[in-house]
Design a protein around this motif. Structure first.
Motif, PDB file in Angstrom:
ATOM      1  N   GLN A 105       1.247 -22.312  -4.174  1.00  0.00           N
ATOM      2  CA  GLN A 105      -0.183 -22.086  -3.978  1.00  0.00           C
ATOM      3  C   GLN A 105      -0.344 -20.729  -3.313  1.00  0.00           C
ATOM      4  OE1 GLN A 105      -2.181 -25.106  -1.675  1.00  0.00           O
ATOM      5  NE2 GLN A 105      -4.172 -24.542  -2.460  1.00  0.00           N
ATOM      6  N   HIS A 106      -1.068 -19.814  -3.985  1.00  0.00           N
ATOM      7  CA  HIS A 106      -1.128 -18.446  -3.494  1.00  0.00           C
ATOM      8  C   HIS A 106      -2.357 -17.751  -4.048  1.00  0.00           C
ATOM      9  CE1 HIS A 106       0.016 -14.160  -3.038  1.00  0.00           C
ATOM     10  NE2 HIS A 106       0.764 -14.580  -2.038  1.00  0.00           N
ATOM     11  N   ASN A 107      -3.016 -16.981  -3.192  1.00  0.00           N
ATOM     12  CA  ASN A 107      -4.168 -16.167  -3.574  1.00  0.00           C
ATOM     13  C   ASN A 107      -3.709 -14.711  -3.584  1.00  0.00           C
ATOM     14  OD1 ASN A 107      -6.533 -14.527  -3.480  1.00  0.00           O
ATOM     15  ND2 ASN A 107      -7.722 -16.258  -2.689  1.00  0.00           N
ATOM     16  N   ILE A 108      -3.735 -14.081  -4.752  1.00  0.00           N
ATOM     17  CA  ILE A 108      -3.189 -12.733  -4.887  1.00  0.00           C
ATOM     18  C   ILE A 108      -3.950 -11.732  -4.032  1.00  0.00           C
ATOM     19  CG2 ILE A 108      -4.581 -12.181  -6.920  1.00  0.00           C
ATOM     20  CD1 ILE A 108      -0.963 -11.019  -6.139  1.00  0.00           C
ATOM     21  N   ARG A 142      -3.171  -3.673  -7.803  1.00  0.00           N
ATOM     22  CA  ARG A 142      -2.257  -2.959  -6.902  1.00  0.00           C
ATOM     23  C   ARG A 142      -1.280  -3.930  -6.243  1.00  0.00           C
ATOM     24  NH1 ARG A 142      -3.253   2.284  -6.269  1.00  0.00           N
ATOM     25  NH2 ARG A 142      -5.328   3.066  -6.882  1.00  0.00           N
ATOM     26  N   ARG A 143      -1.771  -5.082  -5.852  1.00  0.00           N
ATOM     27  CA  ARG A 143      -0.894  -6.071  -5.217  1.00  0.00           C
ATOM     28  C   ARG A 143       0.077  -6.668  -6.233  1.00  0.00           C
ATOM     29  NH1 ARG A 143      -2.175  -8.030  -0.185  1.00  0.00           N
ATOM     30  NH2 ARG A 143      -1.712 -10.202  -0.723  1.00  0.00           N
ATOM     31  N   MET A 144      -0.362  -6.826  -7.464  1.00  0.00           N
ATOM     32  CA  MET A 144       0.547  -7.292  -8.509  1.00  0.00           C
ATOM     33  C   MET A 144       1.651  -6.270  -8.767  1.00  0.00           C
ATOM     34  SD  MET A 144      -2.545  -8.815 -10.849  1.00  0.00           S
ATOM     35  CE  MET A 144      -1.699  -9.384 -12.295  1.00  0.00           C
ATOM     36  N   PRO A 201      -6.755  -0.506 -19.100  1.00  0.00           N
ATOM     37  CA  PRO A 201      -5.849   0.656 -19.105  1.00  0.00           C
ATOM     38  C   PRO A 201      -6.165   1.659 -18.000  1.00  0.00           C
ATOM     39  CG  PRO A 201      -6.553   0.146 -21.337  1.00  0.00           C
ATOM     40  CD  PRO A 201      -7.394  -0.691 -20.423  1.00  0.00           C
ATOM     41  N   VAL A 202      -7.453   1.885 -17.730  1.00  0.00           N
ATOM     42  CA  VAL A 202      -7.840   2.821 -16.663  1.00  0.00           C
ATOM     43  C   VAL A 202      -7.377   2.295 -15.314  1.00  0.00           C
ATOM     44  CG1 VAL A 202      -9.793   3.877 -15.475  1.00  0.00           C
ATOM     45  CG2 VAL A 202      -9.809   3.699 -17.962  1.00  0.00           C
ATOM     46  N   LEU A 203      -7.584   1.002 -15.076  1.00  0.00           N
ATOM     47  CA  LEU A 203      -7.169   0.411 -13.803  1.00  0.00           C
ATOM     48  C   LEU A 203      -5.648   0.429 -13.662  1.00  0.00           C
ATOM     49  CD1 LEU A 203      -9.642  -2.620 -13.660  1.00  0.00           C
ATOM     50  CD2 LEU A 203      -9.737  -0.526 -12.298  1.00  0.00           C
ATOM     51  N   PHE A 204      -4.937   0.144 -14.740  1.00  0.00           N
ATOM     52  CA  PHE A 204      -3.477   0.186 -14.691  1.00  0.00           C
ATOM     53  C   PHE A 204      -3.000   1.586 -14.315  1.00  0.00           C
ATOM     54  CE2 PHE A 204      -1.558  -3.568 -17.232  1.00  0.00           C
ATOM     55  CZ  PHE A 204      -2.446  -4.450 -16.648  1.00  0.00           C
ATOM     56  N   GLU A 205      -3.616   2.603 -14.919  1.00  0.00           N
ATOM     57  CA  GLU A 205      -3.210   3.980 -14.629  1.00  0.00           C
ATOM     58  C   GLU A 205      -3.509   4.344 -13.181  1.00  0.00           C
ATOM     59  OE1 GLU A 205      -3.050   7.795 -17.356  1.00  0.00           O
ATOM     60  OE2 GLU A 205      -5.123   7.281 -16.838  1.00  0.00           O
ATOM     61  N   ARG A 206      -4.664   3.954 -12.680  1.00  0.00           N
ATOM     62  CA  ARG A 206      -5.008   4.222 -11.277  1.00  0.00           C
ATOM     63  C   ARG A 206      -4.003   3.596 -10.324  1.00  0.00           C
ATOM     64  NH1 ARG A 206     -11.364   2.615 -10.941  1.00  0.00           N
ATOM     65  NH2 ARG A 206     -12.230   4.281 -12.251  1.00  0.00           N
ATOM     66  N   CYS A 207      -3.418   2.491 -10.741  1.00  0.00           N
ATOM     67  CA  CYS A 207      -2.485   1.770  -9.879  1.00  0.00           C
ATOM     68  C   CYS A 207      -1.039   2.219 -10.083  1.00  0.00           C
ATOM     69  CB  CYS A 207      -2.613   0.270 -10.119  1.00  0.00           C
ATOM     70  SG  CYS A 207      -4.232  -0.401  -9.626  1.00  0.00           S
ATOM     71  N   GLY A 208      -0.857   3.349 -10.790  1.00  0.00           N
ATOM     72  CA  GLY A 208       0.456   3.978 -10.868  1.00  0.00           C
ATOM     73  C   GLY A 208       1.337   3.535 -12.005  1.00  0.00           C
ATOM     74  N   LEU A 209       0.829   2.741 -12.941  1.00  0.00           N
ATOM     75  CA  LEU A 209       1.655   2.284 -14.051  1.00  0.00           C
ATOM     76  C   LEU A 209       1.733   3.346 -15.143  1.00  0.00           C
ATOM     77  CD1 LEU A 209       0.468  -1.430 -14.316  1.00  0.00           C
ATOM     78  CD2 LEU A 209       2.509  -0.530 -13.164  1.00  0.00           C
ATOM     79  N   VAL A 210       2.805   3.279 -15.921  1.00  0.00           N
ATOM     80  CA  VAL A 210       3.021   4.210 -17.033  1.00  0.00           C
ATOM     81  C   VAL A 210       3.303   3.396 -18.289  1.00  0.00           C
ATOM     82  CG1 VAL A 210       3.868   6.046 -15.525  1.00  0.00           C
ATOM     83  CG2 VAL A 210       5.499   4.393 -16.491  1.00  0.00           C
ATOM     84  N   ASN A 211       3.462   4.115 -19.414  1.00  0.00           N
ATOM     85  CA  ASN A 211       3.732   3.459 -20.698  1.00  0.00           C
ATOM     86  C   ASN A 211       2.717   2.352 -20.986  1.00  0.00           C
ATOM     87  OD1 ASN A 211       6.045   5.104 -21.062  1.00  0.00           O
ATOM     88  ND2 ASN A 211       7.289   3.685 -19.863  1.00  0.00           N
ATOM     89  N   ARG A 282       5.935  -0.230 -14.173  1.00  0.00           N
ATOM     90  CA  ARG A 282       6.128   0.468 -12.914  1.00  0.00           C
ATOM     91  C   ARG A 282       7.219   1.515 -13.115  1.00  0.00           C
ATOM     92  NH1 ARG A 282       6.875  -2.163  -6.807  1.00  0.00           N
ATOM     93  NH2 ARG A 282       6.903  -0.146  -5.714  1.00  0.00           N
ATOM     94  N   PRO A 283       6.983   2.770 -12.719  1.00  0.00           N
ATOM     95  CA  PRO A 283       7.981   3.819 -12.962  1.00  0.00           C
ATOM     96  C   PRO A 283       9.344   3.469 -12.371  1.00  0.00           C
ATOM     97  CG  PRO A 283       5.907   4.771 -12.233  1.00  0.00           C
ATOM     98  CD  PRO A 283       5.774   3.295 -12.050  1.00  0.00           C
ATOM     99  N   GLU A 284      10.381   3.821 -13.123  1.00  0.00           N
ATOM    100  CA  GLU A 284      11.747   3.597 -12.614  1.00  0.00           C
ATOM    101  C   GLU A 284      11.996   4.395 -11.349  1.00  0.00           C
ATOM    102  OE1 GLU A 284      14.239   1.728 -13.546  1.00  0.00           O
ATOM    103  OE2 GLU A 284      13.917   1.128 -15.629  1.00  0.00           O
ATOM    104  N   HIS A 285      11.503   5.644 -11.332  1.00  0.00           N
ATOM    105  CA  HIS A 285      11.701   6.525 -10.179  1.00  0.00           C
ATOM    106  C   HIS A 285      10.324   7.001  -9.724  1.00  0.00           C
ATOM    107  CE1 HIS A 285      15.960   6.496 -11.113  1.00  0.00           C
ATOM    108  NE2 HIS A 285      15.667   6.840 -12.349  1.00  0.00           N
ATOM    109  N   GLU A 286       9.833   6.418  -8.667  1.00  0.00           N
ATOM    110  CA  GLU A 286       8.498   6.737  -8.184  1.00  0.00           C
ATOM    111  C   GLU A 286       8.568   7.946  -7.267  1.00  0.00           C
ATOM    112  OE1 GLU A 286       6.210   2.526  -8.186  1.00  0.00           O
ATOM    113  OE2 GLU A 286       7.719   2.768  -6.623  1.00  0.00           O
ATOM    114  N   PRO A 287       7.526   8.788  -7.318  1.00  0.00           N
ATOM    115  CA  PRO A 287       7.522   9.979  -6.446  1.00  0.00           C
ATOM    116  C   PRO A 287       7.478   9.592  -4.976  1.00  0.00           C
ATOM    117  CG  PRO A 287       5.384   9.662  -7.501  1.00  0.00           C
ATOM    118  CD  PRO A 287       6.319   8.690  -8.132  1.00  0.00           C
TER     119      PRO A 287
END
Length: 292
Positions: A105-108, A142-144, A201-211, A282-287
């Motif tokens: 039981q968890h609230n993200i 972002r938490r995900m 897609p916009v939200l994913f990009e804002r949260c640092g995801l690629v591909n 999530r990038p393999e090598h994050e800045p």
């Protein structure tokens, strides 16, 4: 909202802000049935969108509902993998019993992520969950992402619920349905974004995801079909929430009648919601940040 075609009025204030309106309390069997329909309709495409999962992976399913996708993931990762299935209500998940499937039981949004395992998952996924977190979707994403290991994948499926529309203007139900739904403005009056899904897609990009990749699907279906029965049950659940919360006015009751009446009529054909499936890595090598 519209009282009759061509005459608009200001939407009534709903009172409390947006929130989850499909709570099972007091309607457990009805919600079980509704979620069963959801699984029958959406699981085939959800499985296809999760085909990247490999044996041995550690996966997190957020808002797992009755757990059909969590069970599928557990079978896919095999004995060497693990699946964690979470929900704010684990009533239905408690029925599951697989050695590599853990229910929590968890609230993200609010609960500590350490309980799940920061940076430890190869896949984090959710379905039809973010829409209900109006104004907080980016925080949830972002938490995900924090739960992903470097190189791990986030997959979410959410809809543009404003795109539901009858296709035959000559049908007796057409004008009344459109007058109540107003191209999704019905959702706006309740604090939700009827075109949320396309923004993933916009939200994913804002949260640092690629591909990042996004696809959207929709079908033209008829009243009485599984999708129509699921949609009718969903609207009835939202109506029950508003009634329990004391915000179901006579005008809103008439809107529900206009929206639900067509779904049992096989002569009523409609375009169902555009359902987006978005994935990002999530990038393999994050800045790293440097100082000085």
């Amino acid at each position: 909202m519209v009282e009759r075609e061509g005459t608009s009025r200001v939407a009534e204030p709903l009172g409390p802000g947006p929130g989850y309106r499909l709570d099972a309390r007091g309607r457990q069997q009805a919600e079980d049935d509704r979620l069963g329909l959801l699984e029958d309709i959406f699981d085939p495409i959800s499985r296809r969108r999760r085909q990247l999962v490999q044996p041995g992976w550690r996966c997190l399913e957020i808002g797992a509902g009755r757990g059909s996708m969590a069970v599928w993931l557990a079978e896919r990762v095999g004995e060497s993998g693990q699946v964690v299935a979470t929900d704010i209500d684990v009533t239905y998940l408690k029925r599951l019993n697989l050695p590599n499937l853990e229910v929590r039981q968890h609230n993200i949004l609010d609960d500590p992520l350490d309980a799940l395992g920061l940076g430890s998952f190869d896949l984090v996924c959710s379905r039809l969950m973010l829409f209900w977190l109006a104004g907080k979707q980016e925080l949830a994403i972002r938490r995900m992402v924090e739960c992903l290991r470097p190189g791990g994948w986030l997959v979410d499926e959410d809809g543009d619920w404003g795109t539901i529309a009858p296709v035959d203007p000559s049908h007796p139900y057409y004008a009344r349905h459109q007058g109540a739904y107003q191209g999704g403005e019905w959702w706006v009056s309740r604090g939700y974004d009827p075109t949320f899904g396309r923004k993933l897609p916009v939200l994913f990009e804002r949260c640092g995801l690629v591909n990042i990749r996004d696809e959207a699907t929709a079908d033209v279906v008829r009243g009485g079909s599984p999708w129509a029965r699921w949609w009718q049950a969903t609207l009835e659940a939202i109506r029950a929430w508003e009634q329990a919360d004391g915000v179901l006015t006579n005008a809103r009751e008439e809107e529900y009648k206009a929206l639900t009446a067509p779904w049992t009529d096989p002569s009523f054909w409609f375009l169902n919601a555009l359902l987006h499936g978005c994935c990002g890595q999530r990038p393999e090598h994050e800045p790293t940040s440097s100082s000085g």
